[in-house]
Design a protein around this motif. Structure first.
Motif, PDB file in Angstrom:
ATOM      1  N   GLY A 491      68.357  95.353  -5.407  1.00 17.75           N
ATOM      2  CA  GLY A 491      68.219  95.039  -6.826  1.00 17.75           C
ATOM      3  C   GLY A 491      66.792  94.946  -7.329  1.00 17.75           C
ATOM      4  O   GLY A 491      65.892  95.654  -6.850  1.00 17.75           O
ATOM      5  N   SER A 492      66.569  94.008  -8.285  1.00 12.97           N
ATOM      6  CA  SER A 492      65.285  93.920  -8.991  1.00 12.97           C
ATOM      7  C   SER A 492      64.144  93.403  -8.124  1.00 12.97           C
ATOM      8  O   SER A 492      62.985  93.479  -8.525  1.00 12.97           O
ATOM      9  CB  SER A 492      65.444  93.001 -10.210  1.00 12.97           C
ATOM     10  N   GLY A 493      64.464  92.876  -6.927  1.00 13.92           N
ATOM     11  CA  GLY A 493      63.416  92.344  -6.059  1.00 13.92           C
ATOM     12  C   GLY A 493      62.959  93.286  -4.964  1.00 13.92           C
ATOM     13  O   GLY A 493      62.371  92.846  -3.971  1.00 13.92           O
ATOM     14  N   LYS A 494      63.213  94.580  -5.126  1.00 20.29           N
ATOM     15  CA  LYS A 494      62.901  95.569  -4.075  1.00 20.29           C
ATOM     16  C   LYS A 494      61.432  95.549  -3.663  1.00 20.29           C
ATOM     17  O   LYS A 494      61.094  95.865  -2.519  1.00 20.29           O
ATOM     18  CB  LYS A 494      63.274  96.969  -4.536  1.00 20.29           C
ATOM     19  N   ASN A 495      60.541  95.197  -4.585  1.00 22.43           N
ATOM     20  CA  ASN A 495      59.112  95.208  -4.270  1.00 22.43           C
ATOM     21  C   ASN A 495      58.699  94.083  -3.319  1.00 22.43           C
ATOM     22  O   ASN A 495      57.538  94.016  -2.914  1.00 22.43           O
ATOM     23  CB  ASN A 495      58.281  95.116  -5.555  1.00 22.43           C
ATOM     24  N   ALA A 496      59.647  93.201  -2.973  1.00 20.07           N
ATOM     25  CA  ALA A 496      59.350  92.137  -2.004  1.00 20.07           C
ATOM     26  C   ALA A 496      59.839  92.490  -0.611  1.00 20.07           C
ATOM     27  O   ALA A 496      59.613  91.721   0.336  1.00 20.07           O
ATOM     28  CB  ALA A 496      59.988  90.827  -2.457  1.00 20.07           C
ATOM     29  N   ALA A 497      60.499  93.616  -0.467  1.00 21.57           N
ATOM     30  CA  ALA A 497      61.094  93.989   0.819  1.00 21.57           C
ATOM     31  C   ALA A 497      60.023  94.335   1.851  1.00 21.57           C
ATOM     32  O   ALA A 497      59.000  94.947   1.532  1.00 21.57           O
ATOM     33  CB  ALA A 497      62.036  95.170   0.633  1.00 21.57           C
ATOM     34  N   ILE A 498      60.263  93.904   3.087  1.00 23.59           N
ATOM     35  CA  ILE A 498      59.396  94.245   4.224  1.00 23.59           C
ATOM     36  C   ILE A 498      60.290  94.836   5.313  1.00 23.59           C
ATOM     37  O   ILE A 498      61.256  94.184   5.729  1.00 23.59           O
ATOM     38  CB  ILE A 498      58.664  93.006   4.771  1.00 23.59           C
ATOM     39  N   ARG A 502      64.780  90.346   6.978  1.00 26.92           N
ATOM     40  CA  ARG A 502      65.819  90.022   6.000  1.00 26.92           C
ATOM     41  C   ARG A 502      65.242  89.009   5.016  1.00 26.92           C
ATOM     42  O   ARG A 502      65.013  87.847   5.366  1.00 26.92           O
ATOM     43  CB  ARG A 502      67.052  89.466   6.706  1.00 26.92           C
ATOM     44  N   ILE A 503      64.980  89.481   3.803  1.00 25.04           N
ATOM     45  CA  ILE A 503      64.345  88.635   2.790  1.00 25.04           C
ATOM     46  C   ILE A 503      65.270  88.500   1.594  1.00 25.04           C
ATOM     47  O   ILE A 503      65.853  89.486   1.115  1.00 25.04           O
ATOM     48  CB  ILE A 503      62.987  89.236   2.355  1.00 25.04           C
ATOM     49  N   GLY A 504      65.425  87.281   1.112  1.00 25.96           N
ATOM     50  CA  GLY A 504      66.172  87.028  -0.111  1.00 25.96           C
ATOM     51  C   GLY A 504      65.219  86.596  -1.208  1.00 25.96           C
ATOM     52  O   GLY A 504      64.129  86.097  -0.929  1.00 25.96           O
ATOM     53  N   PRO A 529      63.982  84.061   7.234  1.00 25.11           N
ATOM     54  CA  PRO A 529      64.995  85.122   7.188  1.00 25.11           C
ATOM     55  C   PRO A 529      66.137  84.717   6.250  1.00 25.11           C
ATOM     56  O   PRO A 529      66.437  83.515   6.127  1.00 25.11           O
ATOM     57  CB  PRO A 529      65.482  85.224   8.630  1.00 25.11           C
ATOM     58  N   ALA A 530      66.765  85.681   5.629  1.00 25.57           N
ATOM     59  CA  ALA A 530      67.770  85.385   4.611  1.00 25.57           C
ATOM     60  C   ALA A 530      68.975  84.646   5.179  1.00 25.57           C
ATOM     61  O   ALA A 530      69.611  83.853   4.481  1.00 25.57           O
ATOM     62  CB  ALA A 530      68.218  86.684   3.936  1.00 25.57           C
ATOM     63  N   ASP A 531      69.299  84.899   6.458  1.00 27.62           N
ATOM     64  CA  ASP A 531      70.487  84.261   7.036  1.00 27.62           C
ATOM     65  C   ASP A 531      70.204  82.892   7.642  1.00 27.62           C
ATOM     66  O   ASP A 531      71.131  82.141   7.949  1.00 27.62           O
ATOM     67  CB  ASP A 531      71.096  85.165   8.114  1.00 27.62           C
ATOM     68  N   GLY A 570      55.911  83.190  13.823  1.00 25.30           N
ATOM     69  CA  GLY A 570      56.765  83.567  14.946  1.00 25.30           C
ATOM     70  C   GLY A 570      58.105  84.138  14.520  1.00 25.30           C
ATOM     71  O   GLY A 570      59.038  84.231  15.324  1.00 25.30           O
ATOM     72  N   ILE A 571      58.218  84.502  13.237  1.00 25.88           N
ATOM     73  CA  ILE A 571      59.445  85.130  12.731  1.00 25.88           C
ATOM     74  C   ILE A 571      59.294  86.636  12.929  1.00 25.88           C
ATOM     75  O   ILE A 571      58.503  87.290  12.255  1.00 25.88           O
ATOM     76  CB  ILE A 571      59.679  84.786  11.250  1.00 25.88           C
ATOM     77  N   THR A 572      60.023  87.173  13.856  1.00 24.18           N
ATOM     78  CA  THR A 572      59.840  88.574  14.232  1.00 24.18           C
ATOM     79  C   THR A 572      60.788  89.499  13.476  1.00 24.18           C
ATOM     80  O   THR A 572      61.875  89.099  13.055  1.00 24.18           O
ATOM     81  CB  THR A 572      60.069  88.758  15.741  1.00 24.18           C
ATOM     82  N   ALA A 573      60.336  90.719  13.308  1.00 16.68           N
ATOM     83  CA  ALA A 573      61.167  91.738  12.660  1.00 16.68           C
ATOM     84  C   ALA A 573      62.288  92.164  13.598  1.00 16.68           C
ATOM     85  O   ALA A 573      62.146  92.125  14.823  1.00 16.68           O
ATOM     86  CB  ALA A 573      60.310  92.953  12.281  1.00 16.68           C
ATOM     87  N   THR A 574      63.400  92.563  13.013  1.00 16.71           N
ATOM     88  CA  THR A 574      64.556  92.982  13.822  1.00 16.71           C
ATOM     89  C   THR A 574      64.660  94.504  13.865  1.00 16.71           C
ATOM     90  O   THR A 574      64.107  95.206  13.040  1.00 16.71           O
ATOM     91  CB  THR A 574      65.856  92.404  13.226  1.00 16.71           C
TER      92      THR A 574
END
Length: 574
Positions: A491-498, A502-504, A529-531, A570-574
């Motif tokens: 949606g409208s927050g696509k520019n925050a995606a990495i 998982r980002i909300g 993370p979003a979850d 220490g939050i790692t990418a999946t």
């Protein structure tokens, strides 16, 4: 005979009177010399003692990793004792030269008859040592402490600063004054009747007790990342100011709080403007200083705009007035009573589900579900989520929410409130409430103070913060997290995606009052993370020039901050 007898009686009465008076005086003298001897001995000693204060070192303020953000710098206080000065001309000449003072001002202090007269405080230690080297009789150089901030502008409006007496004025410095101030010591010297110190007499010292070290939840590195990002976007968008908050949504700990433009904590009375307020009068300059010191994250309110749709979504889902599969139609506006309230997309979004409605940040969808909820229930949830009170953050001057009275909320007011207009809250209240809704539904208390310890690192007190009542069910909280993740992914927050994370989050663009001024506030709230949220960030850009949409200019700022902060935590990418 009668006259002689009468005179004898008079003489006897007078004699007995004098004898009684002498007896009383003698008894009083014996009482004072025997029973009150200790008291008057001390009193006499006091008259022959001169007391000088030894300032206690103020406690250090440190970040979560022990990095010192506020420390002490050794300075000197130069004083004169009139009765001990032998060569006043030399004293005046040396002190005026070394201290850079007018000789006439020094002369006034030197010639003033007093037990001790201060000439200058906060003197550089090197200068104090030079003056001490002259061995001038009647001149005293005592070491003192001045607050020093090694990172100057970093977190200036959070840390605060101290005054000339080393006492906290604003920020954490004043909030934790009780722990930081320490206890001053004294030096007692014996003098003769003229006030001249006696040679060979030992000084009686009571050593000062230093203040405690305050450990905070702030992280120097995270604060630096956030402040640099805020400064960059403020310059790029020529904005009035930018605020950034990063929090731990599980316990409310503040990891960073930025309010740019910041100011130099080592020169807190110098305005952070190009001309330093050279053309301002005294009253105008003081007003400008008050504004410069102001922490907008807690002291100022604003209309949150579409980020508030997070709160509206939580309330409507919890009450069961909307389902994810519900469908809506957006023609580009919604009519409420006699008002046409527009969507940000002029042509409308057409047919959409509720999930698409939050992804699109569609005003008519939120007006629709808000009207389903009703004014009374909306107000009740507003209260239940903690938005009517203070957050309880451990900083002075927190502002409260500006909100309609329950009985004054009509359909139009309710409609505008659903997407964050017609009321005002502080940025820290907005960030705290979202933390409480995404963490499983428990209200947290935002805070900076973690514990205090002595100079050896022994913990003296751990600060406990209330874990508030359950304000939202875990099921609704999990659904909210999923919806806000879809806002960033689709949606409208696509520019925050990495990629890999998982980002909300939720974007917002609100217009300030008066609307005719055409000034906007762009903001974005995101978490990861979003979850299982470990960090929440909020970016607020005030009056950006050019493009002002939150999804376009605020979301990328948080993305850049998260790009550094997530691996650091220490939050790692999946």
């Amino acid at each position: 005979m009668k006259s002689r007898t009468y005179n004898r009686k008079k003489i006897l009465i007078i004699f007995l009177g004098f004898l009684g008076l002498v007896t009383v005086l003698t008894a009083r003298l014996v009482y004072l010399m025997v029973f009150e001897a200790d008291y008057y001995q001390k009193k006499a000693e006091t008259l022959h003692e001169r007391e000088r204060e030894i300032k206690a070192a103020r406690g250090v303020i440190a970040d979560a990793n022990g990095t010192a953000l506020a420390v002490n710098k050794t300075v000197c206080t130069v004083s004169v004792i009139h009765s001990q000065i032998r060569d006043s001309g030399q004293v005046i000449e040396v002190l005026s030269r070394e201290l850079g003072m007018d000789a006439a001002d020094v002369r006034k202090s030197v010639e003033k008859v007093s037990s001790m007269e201060k000439i200058k405080t906060n003197v550089d230690k090197k200068v104090g040592d030079r003056i001490r080297g002259y061995e001038l009789e009647g001149v005293k150089v005592d070491e003192d402490y001045k607050r020093y901030y090694p990172y100057e502008e970093l977190a200036s409006k959070v840390l605060g600063f101290t005054g000339g007496d080393n006492q906290g004025i604003v920020g954490l410095e004043v909030m934790y004054e009780e722990y930081l101030k320490g206890i001053n010591g004294t030096i007692l010297t014996v003098t003769d009747a003229r006030g001249v110190e006696l040679e060979g007499e030992e000084e009686n010292r009571r050593e000062p007790i230093p203040g405690s070290t305050l450990y905070t939840s702030l992280d120097y590195n995270i604060q630096s990342f956030a402040q640099q990002a805020a400064e960059n976007v403020m310059e790029e968008k020529q904005a009035d100011k930018v605020a950034v908050i990063l929090m731990n949504p599980q316990d409310g700990g503040i990891l960073a709080m930025v309010n740019v433009p910041e100011f130099n904590l080592n020169e807190p009375f110098v305005l952070n403007t190009a001309d330093s307020g050279a053309n301002l009068g005294e009253e105008q300059k003081q007003d400008a200083l008050n504004q410069m010191w102001r922490n907008g994250c807690i002291n100022d309110t604003y209309e949150p705009g579409s980020t508030f749709k997070i709160i509206t979504t939580a309330a409507c889902l919890e009450e069961g007035v909307v389902k994810l599969s519900d469908t809506f139609s957006c023609p580009g506006y919604a009519v409420v009573e006699d008002r046409k309230i527009r969507c940000h997309k002029v042509g409308g979004h057409g047919a959409e589900t509720f999930v698409q409605g939050i992804q699109n940040s569609c005003n008519p969808v939120f007006i629709n579900i808000g009207l389903r909820l009703g004014a009374e229930k909306f107000y009740d949830y507003f209260s239940q989520f903690g938005l009517l009170g203070m957050t309880g953050i451990d900083l002075p001057g927190e502002a409260g929410t500006i909100m309609h009275k329950k009985e004054d909320i009509g359909l139009v007011e309710l409609a505008t409130m659903t997407f964050g207009q017609s009321f005002q809250i502080t940025p820290v209240q907005m960030a705290t409430t979202v933390c409480s809704l995404i963490n499983g539904g428990r209200r947290v208390t935002p805070h900076l103070g973690v514990r205090v310890a002595d100079a050896d690192g022994n913990v003296l007190e751990e600060f406990a913060y209330p874990k508030g009542e359950k304000i939202l069910s875990e099921e609704t909280s999990a659904t909210l997290d999923m919806l806000l993740e879809s806002v960033v992914s689709e949606g409208s927050g696509k520019n925050a995606a990495i990629p890999g994370y998982r980002i909300g989050g939720k974007t917002a663009t609100s217009q300030t009052l008066p609307r005719s001024a055409n000034k906007y506030i762009s903001s974005f709230i995101g978490f990861a993370p979003a979850d299982n949220p470990k960090v929440l960030g909020m970016v607020v850009i005030y009056n950006p020039q050019g493009v002002y949409y939150g999804g376009t200019i605020a979301a990328p700022v948080l993305r850049d901050i998260f790009d550094n902060v997530l691996p650091y935590l220490g939050i790692t990418a999946t």
